[in-house]
Design a protein around this motif. Sequence first.
Motif, PDB file in Angstrom:
ATOM      1  N   UNK A  32      27.034  48.615  17.705  1.00 16.02           N
ATOM      2  CA  UNK A  32      28.190  47.463  18.421  1.00 16.02           C
ATOM      3  C   UNK A  32      29.222  47.773  18.775  1.00 16.02           C
ATOM      4  N   UNK A  33      30.015  48.855  17.746  1.00 17.71           N
ATOM      5  CA  UNK A  33      31.212  49.260  18.105  1.00 17.71           C
ATOM      6  C   UNK A  33      31.448  50.018  19.379  1.00 17.71           C
ATOM      7  N   UNK A  34      30.481  50.920  19.582  1.00 20.14           N
ATOM      8  CA  UNK A  34      30.254  51.549  20.574  1.00 20.14           C
ATOM      9  C   UNK A  34      30.262  50.784  22.027  1.00 20.14           C
ATOM     10  N   UNK A  35      29.478  49.796  21.918  1.00 17.44           N
ATOM     11  CA  UNK A  35      29.128  49.041  23.068  1.00 17.44           C
ATOM     12  C   UNK A  35      30.282  48.252  23.274  1.00 17.44           C
ATOM     13  N   UNK A  36      31.175  47.621  22.258  1.00 18.47           N
ATOM     14  CA  UNK A  36      32.237  46.807  22.523  1.00 18.47           C
ATOM     15  C   UNK A  36      33.518  47.467  22.868  1.00 18.47           C
ATOM     16  N   UNK A  37      33.543  48.688  22.347  1.00 19.25           N
ATOM     17  CA  UNK A  37      34.735  49.612  23.001  1.00 19.25           C
ATOM     18  C   UNK A  37      34.558  49.729  24.321  1.00 19.25           C
ATOM     19  N   UNK A  38      33.126  50.173  24.772  1.00 22.95           N
ATOM     20  CA  UNK A  38      32.870  50.643  26.018  1.00 22.95           C
ATOM     21  C   UNK A  38      33.197  49.468  27.105  1.00 22.95           C
ATOM     22  N   UNK A  39      32.886  48.201  26.594  1.00 22.94           N
ATOM     23  CA  UNK A  39      33.329  47.046  27.356  1.00 22.94           C
ATOM     24  C   UNK A  39      34.571  46.604  27.417  1.00 22.94           C
ATOM     25  N   UNK A  40      35.538  46.906  26.438  1.00 27.96           N
ATOM     26  CA  UNK A  40      36.792  46.520  26.457  1.00 27.96           C
ATOM     27  C   UNK A  40      37.635  47.608  27.469  1.00 27.96           C
ATOM     28  N   UNK A  41      37.225  48.940  27.542  1.00 31.23           N
ATOM     29  CA  UNK A  41      37.698  50.077  28.215  1.00 31.23           C
ATOM     30  C   UNK A  41      37.403  49.632  29.767  1.00 31.23           C
TER      31      UNK A  41
END
Length: 411
Positions: free
Chosen positions: A316-325
Amino acid sequence: MTARVQSSAGAEIVGCPDCGTRQRLPAPRRATVTRCVSCDGTLERTHGRSLSAALACSLATLLFLIPANLSLFLRTDALGVSRSSHLASAAGAMLADGWPWLALIVLLFVVVFPLVRFGLLTAVLGFLEFGRVEPWMGRAFRWSNRLETWAMPDVFLLGLAVAYARLAASIAVRVGPGAMAFIAAGVLALVVRATLDKAAVWERIAPDTAPADTAEAIECQDCDLLLPAHHEGRTCPRCAAPVRRRKPQSISRTIALTLAALLLYIPANIYPLATLPINYQPTKYTVLEGVIDLVQAGLWDLAILVFCASFLIPFLKLVGLGWCVWSVLSRSNRHLVAKARTYRVVEEIGRWSMVDPFVIGAFVPVMNYNALIYGRAEAASVPFTAVVVLTIISAKTFDPRLMWDAARRPQ
């Protein structure tokens, strides 16, 4: 924590650290929680906060960490032979097994950083309690706050519980006085996080002052002091940190760190994480196999915690950071509030993924018996730990205000 100054109209002007919106908080304020009008982030929380309580808990944590490091931690008995460990034994055992980087991470996160963080925090709060302000206190409190993420007695406490459950299923295991002291320190560390009012500490170290032009003012990213625009590139007069309007090279650094973590996430979940004797048979297990072992042992609560911390949260951290970037790169103005909330969750929960490396660190020193009864780290332990560390750093390098800046720019 938010940047704030007192205006001539009697209201505080605050800058939201998540979206950058400047807003006024009228005085007096009776609400215990004040939220940002743009991103719904918490600007101020006074309920349950007390500097005296934070000082007492920080001092108690520091005092408990001393016997936790010096006294017997765990002891196991098998076949008439016993093995014992101290808190720092995990690093020594991993180093002896040929895992130097893993040993260094465990030593820093469990032994060194907690002592440094609570030592600095206790010193600052102690001086403030007696009404003294010294020039070094701004730097000391800044470093104490930076170590909040990396000092992990509370996370190791969960890893110790999982390790104890897994060991007790096969051999006799006893908790020593060092572990009891560490349990107390881990619980108190959580209380410190809940009771510490960082904004009140900064205000007592050096009161906020209002710049002439608050619209163009910039805030220090460490102590949230609002400063005139010409202070950009200089050091903050309160905490001595470099003052910048936005985090430098935020997007490029976050992308690089997130992609590296994504590549390492695959071997971290495919290869075995550790070896543990199950019914006197050395058994290698991956992250998910470790969860299954806990379920088969009837430890559903620990299984759910380990699954969330070790498998679900990194993903979820990888997905969440990707969404924000992607929001910044595409200049999207959609779901900005949801993205800001996602970033806050990612930044807060990232450290709890260290549970599995800490489980290994807890049982390895007391599982060196013979060719059938032993425990050790395996190939996935290093990439798994690297995923956790890289995602924590990537969350720190990302500046969530850039999402709002990009949404305001024309396509």
